[in-house]
Design a protein around this motif. Structure first.
Motif, mmCIF file in Angstrom:
data_model
loop_
_atom_site.group_PDB
_atom_site.id
_atom_site.type_symbol
_atom_site.label_atom_id
_atom_site.label_comp_id
_atom_site.label_asym_id
_atom_site.label_seq_id
_atom_site.Cartn_x
_atom_site.Cartn_y
_atom_site.Cartn_z
ATOM 1 N N SER A 49 0.830 -1.208 0.000
ATOM 2 C CA SER A 49 0.000 0.000 0.000
ATOM 3 C C SER A 49 0.863 1.256 0.000
ATOM 4 O O SER A 49 0.591 2.203 -0.746
ATOM 5 C CB SER A 49 -0.923 0.016 1.228
ATOM 6 O OG SER A 49 -1.740 -1.121 1.255
ATOM 7 N N PHE A 50 1.895 1.254 0.833
ATOM 8 C CA PHE A 50 2.778 2.421 0.918
ATOM 9 C C PHE A 50 3.504 2.659 -0.403
ATOM 10 O O PHE A 50 3.569 3.791 -0.900
ATOM 11 C CB PHE A 50 3.790 2.227 2.044
ATOM 12 C CG PHE A 50 4.807 3.324 2.135
ATOM 13 C CD1 PHE A 50 4.492 4.540 2.729
ATOM 14 C CD2 PHE A 50 6.091 3.151 1.607
ATOM 15 C CE1 PHE A 50 5.424 5.569 2.799
ATOM 16 C CE2 PHE A 50 7.029 4.177 1.675
ATOM 17 C CZ PHE A 50 6.695 5.381 2.270
ATOM 18 N N LEU A 51 4.052 1.597 -0.992
ATOM 19 C CA LEU A 51 4.774 1.734 -2.260
ATOM 20 C C LEU A 51 3.844 2.170 -3.390
ATOM 21 O O LEU A 51 4.236 2.956 -4.262
ATOM 22 C CB LEU A 51 5.461 0.411 -2.627
ATOM 23 C CG LEU A 51 6.646 0.005 -1.739
ATOM 24 C CD1 LEU A 51 7.186 -1.353 -2.169
ATOM 25 C CD2 LEU A 51 7.752 1.060 -1.788
ATOM 26 N N SER A 52 2.605 1.675 -3.371
ATOM 27 C CA SER A 52 1.627 2.065 -4.395
ATOM 28 C C SER A 52 1.294 3.545 -4.292
ATOM 29 O O SER A 52 1.242 4.263 -5.300
ATOM 30 C CB SER A 52 0.348 1.232 -4.251
ATOM 31 O OG SER A 52 0.602 -0.128 -4.484
ATOM 32 N N ALA A 53 1.070 4.019 -3.063
ATOM 33 C CA ALA A 53 0.789 5.445 -2.847
ATOM 34 C C ALA A 53 1.983 6.294 -3.274
ATOM 35 O O ALA A 53 1.822 7.344 -3.909
ATOM 36 C CB ALA A 53 0.450 5.696 -1.377
ATOM 37 N N ASN A 54 3.179 5.820 -2.952
ATOM 38 C CA ASN A 54 4.400 6.560 -3.299
ATOM 39 C C ASN A 54 4.601 6.594 -4.817
ATOM 40 O O ASN A 54 4.963 7.629 -5.394
ATOM 41 C CB ASN A 54 5.601 5.900 -2.627
ATOM 42 C CG ASN A 54 6.859 6.729 -2.760
ATOM 43 O OD1 ASN A 54 6.894 7.884 -2.360
ATOM 44 N ND2 ASN A 54 7.903 6.147 -3.328
ATOM 45 N N PHE A 55 4.332 5.473 -5.475
ATOM 46 C CA PHE A 55 4.473 5.398 -6.931
ATOM 47 C C PHE A 55 3.502 6.364 -7.609
ATOM 48 O O PHE A 55 3.885 7.110 -8.523
ATOM 49 C CB PHE A 55 4.205 3.976 -7.416
ATOM 50 C CG PHE A 55 4.219 3.834 -8.913
ATOM 51 C CD1 PHE A 55 5.406 3.627 -9.599
ATOM 52 C CD2 PHE A 55 3.036 3.910 -9.640
ATOM 53 C CE1 PHE A 55 5.415 3.517 -10.979
ATOM 54 C CE2 PHE A 55 3.034 3.794 -11.023
ATOM 55 C CZ PHE A 55 4.237 3.596 -11.693
ATOM 56 N N LEU A 56 2.250 6.366 -7.156
ATOM 57 C CA LEU A 56 1.255 7.250 -7.759
ATOM 58 C C LEU A 56 1.577 8.718 -7.506
ATOM 59 O O LEU A 56 1.347 9.570 -8.373
ATOM 60 C CB LEU A 56 -0.144 6.920 -7.210
ATOM 61 C CG LEU A 56 -0.819 5.666 -7.766
ATOM 62 C CD1 LEU A 56 -2.172 5.459 -7.101
ATOM 63 C CD2 LEU A 56 -0.988 5.740 -9.277
#
Length: 256
Positions: free
Chosen positions: A178-185
């Motif tokens: 979840s954290f990496l997805s938010a950071n990627f977006l």
């Protein structure tokens, strides 16, 4: 006394937020009735009042604005608002369908060069949810990780210990995803700046100056991506990797 002031401010902000939401909902309903009657221009005025004066936004609001402009055969603003709606609800099929119809009214046929497989895969996975949703999911999974850890520490039953031990790693894995997805977006949002051509015809320059040679021509409704801004010009690129410079006034960026 200070505490009372803070409480008053919080109550005022809460009540103001509620009244704004109620006002925007009433105006939204009035605009919807105008749309149903075919009064698209007045419907647009009401929708834009919600957006600009009441500072409210939603996928439904932008979708209805796109529909209203589409009915008036105004290609650029219809595509612009469909794109804004899609940013808020990336998987909404109705928005995608109407956007495709609007894009068929554009003149330019820009070839799309596919991205590398891994990048495309990551984008498709992370775009399932918005940045806010991924952020909230990371918070929720963090809490579940802590709860699972507490169970593992304080419960003596072997079944509960085994369950909580597995849950710790599963929840922790989901926190990371979840954290990496938010950071990627978030990073993608910073780099990716879509914009729509709003003028009937735009001569794209080879350099950011008026007397520069024309590189190619674009037309109303075409989607471009802004790379940088220099004085009154913006460097843009297309999905076929073509680049050039246009006047800032000729385009409108989808992200504010």
């Amino acid at each position: 006394m200070k505490n009372l002031v803070y409480i008053f401010i919080l109550l005022f902000q809460f009540s103001f937020g509620q009244s704004t939401d109620e006002s925007s909902q009433k105006v939204f309903e009035i605009a919807n009735e105008m749309y149903k009657k075919g009064d698209y221009e007045n419907a647009i005025q009401k929708y834009e009042f919600i957006e600009k004066s009441l500072k409210q936004e939603s996928a439904d609001l932008y979708f209805n604005l796109g529909n209203s402009y589409y009915k008036l055969n105004k290609v650029a603003p219809s595509i612009y608002y469909y794109e804004k709606a899609l940013l808020l609800e990336p998987t909404n099929k109705a928005i995608k369908t109407n956007l495709a119809f609007a894009q068929k009214r554009t003149i330019d046929n820009i070839k799309v060069i596919d991205e590398l497989g891994f990048t495309k895969f990551i984008k498709s996975i992370t775009s399932i949810f918005s940045i806010n949703t991924w952020t909230w999911l990371s918070v929720i999974f963090s809490v579940l990780t802590l709860l699972s850890f507490a169970l593992f520490l304080y419960k003596e039953e072997s079944n509960i210990k085994r369950f909580s031990f597995v849950s710790i790693f599963v929840a922790l894995f989901l926190v990371i995803v979840s954290f990496l997805s938010a950071n990627f977006l978030t990073n993608f949002k910073t780099r990716d700046k879509p914009a729509i051509i709003f003028e009937d015809t735009v001569e794209v320059k080879a350099e950011p100056k008026e007397d520069s040679d024309n590189a190619f021509t674009l037309h109303e409704g075409t989607k471009v991506y802004v790379k940088e801004t220099l004085d009154n010009y913006k460097r843009i690129h297309l999905t076929d990797k073509t680049e050039g410079w246009v006047l800032s006034s000729a385009i409108k960026e989808v992200r504010d």
